[in-house]
Scaffold this motif. Structure first.
Motif, PDB file in Angstrom:
ATOM      1  N   ASN A 119       0.832  -1.203   0.000  1.00 30.47           N
ATOM      2  CA  ASN A 119       0.000   0.000   0.000  1.00 30.47           C
ATOM      3  C   ASN A 119       0.868   1.256   0.000  1.00 30.47           C
ATOM      4  O   ASN A 119       0.550   2.239  -0.668  1.00 30.47           O
ATOM      5  N   ASN A 133      -6.330   2.010  -4.273  1.00 29.07           N
ATOM      6  CA  ASN A 133      -7.208   2.351  -3.153  1.00 29.07           C
ATOM      7  C   ASN A 133      -7.499   1.157  -2.251  1.00 29.07           C
ATOM      8  O   ASN A 133      -8.185   1.307  -1.248  1.00 29.07           O
ATOM      9  N   TRP A 134      -6.948  -0.021  -2.586  1.00 30.65           N
ATOM     10  CA  TRP A 134      -7.145  -1.190  -1.720  1.00 30.65           C
ATOM     11  C   TRP A 134      -6.072  -2.218  -2.030  1.00 30.65           C
ATOM     12  O   TRP A 134      -5.814  -2.537  -3.187  1.00 30.65           O
ATOM     13  N   GLY A 180      -7.069  -0.183   3.326  1.00 30.59           N
ATOM     14  CA  GLY A 180      -8.102   0.448   2.515  1.00 30.59           C
ATOM     15  C   GLY A 180      -9.414   0.496   3.253  1.00 30.59           C
ATOM     16  O   GLY A 180      -9.481   0.222   4.453  1.00 30.59           O
ATOM     17  N   ASP A 199     -16.017  -1.476  -3.313  1.00 30.95           N
ATOM     18  CA  ASP A 199     -15.762  -0.036  -3.272  1.00 30.95           C
ATOM     19  C   ASP A 199     -16.072   0.507  -4.665  1.00 30.95           C
ATOM     20  O   ASP A 199     -15.398   0.168  -5.635  1.00 30.95           O
ATOM     21  N   SER A 214     -13.343   1.760  -7.145  1.00 31.08           N
ATOM     22  CA  SER A 214     -12.418   0.870  -7.851  1.00 31.08           C
ATOM     23  C   SER A 214     -12.794   0.756  -9.321  1.00 31.08           C
ATOM     24  O   SER A 214     -13.945   0.486  -9.655  1.00 31.08           O
ATOM     25  N   SER A 237      -7.574  -0.249  -7.971  1.00 29.84           N
ATOM     26  CA  SER A 237      -7.181   1.118  -8.296  1.00 29.84           C
ATOM     27  C   SER A 237      -8.408   1.927  -8.709  1.00 29.84           C
ATOM     28  O   SER A 237      -9.304   1.392  -9.364  1.00 29.84           O
ATOM     29  N   PRO A 238      -8.421   3.222  -8.380  1.00 25.51           N
ATOM     30  CA  PRO A 238      -9.502   4.086  -8.843  1.00 25.51           C
ATOM     31  C   PRO A 238      -9.315   4.519 -10.303  1.00 25.51           C
ATOM     32  O   PRO A 238     -10.117   5.284 -10.818  1.00 25.51           O
TER      33      PRO A 238
END
Length: 164
Positions: free
Chosen positions: A44, A51-52, A70, A109, A112, A134-135
């Motif tokens: 991380n 994001n996770w 996350g 989420d 993502s 990932s966003p």
């Protein structure tokens, strides 16, 4: 005390450093939860635009949430469902450029957009998976895939062991 070095250089050099740091953290430890916790924290910190980062561990015919970094996540994922369950069932890494186009994607989420999942095998048997979200769409490439697989291979000998 363990010091995280600054990540500089090529993508390959950065992954080499984070894998060496992982080994320095876990080389004398037998506790699976401690090693997975440090591995997720290290990744991380190392990876940008994620994001996770975390692990799901095999329990019966489903994956159960393990150590992660996350937002809170789905606790149980049946084998064959979503990116994690599919990677686990097939026993192969899945790199998904756009999770919204993955049939059966489980949205833990909504931020993502892309995901990579690497199965963890011990003596040829599924132990769990490393899951990274990932966003950004198309965040992970072939280099990430290859070097995250190497990271998991470095971690694997330090999982599922009991203190002698």
């Amino acid at each position: 005390m363990f010091i995280v070095e600054e990540y500089k250089g090529s993508k390959e050099e950065k992954y080499d450093l984070v894998t060496k740091q992982l080994l320095a953290l876990i080389k004398d430890e037998y506790n699976t939860i401690a090693n997975l916790s440090n591995a997720s924290a290290l990744l991380n910190y190392f990876l940008d635009r994620v994001n996770w980062v975390g692990f799901y561990l095999l329990e019966g015919d489903e994956l159960v949430l393990g150590p992660f970094q996350g937002l809170p996540a789905c606790i149980r994922i049946p084998l064959g469902r979503g990116v994690c369950g599919t990677a686990a069932k097939e026993g192969k890494t899945l790199r998904v450029a756009d999770v919204n186009e993955f049939s059966g994607h489980i949205a833990c989420d909504s931020a993502s957009q892309s995901e990579i999942v690497i199965p963890i095998l011990i003596d040829g048997q599924l132990f769990g998976v490393l899951d990274i979200d990932s966003p950004e769409k198309n965040r992970f490439d072939e280099i990430d895939e290859r070097l995250l697989q190497k990271f998991v291979e470095t971690l694997t000998p330090f999982l599922g062991k009991n203190k002698d």
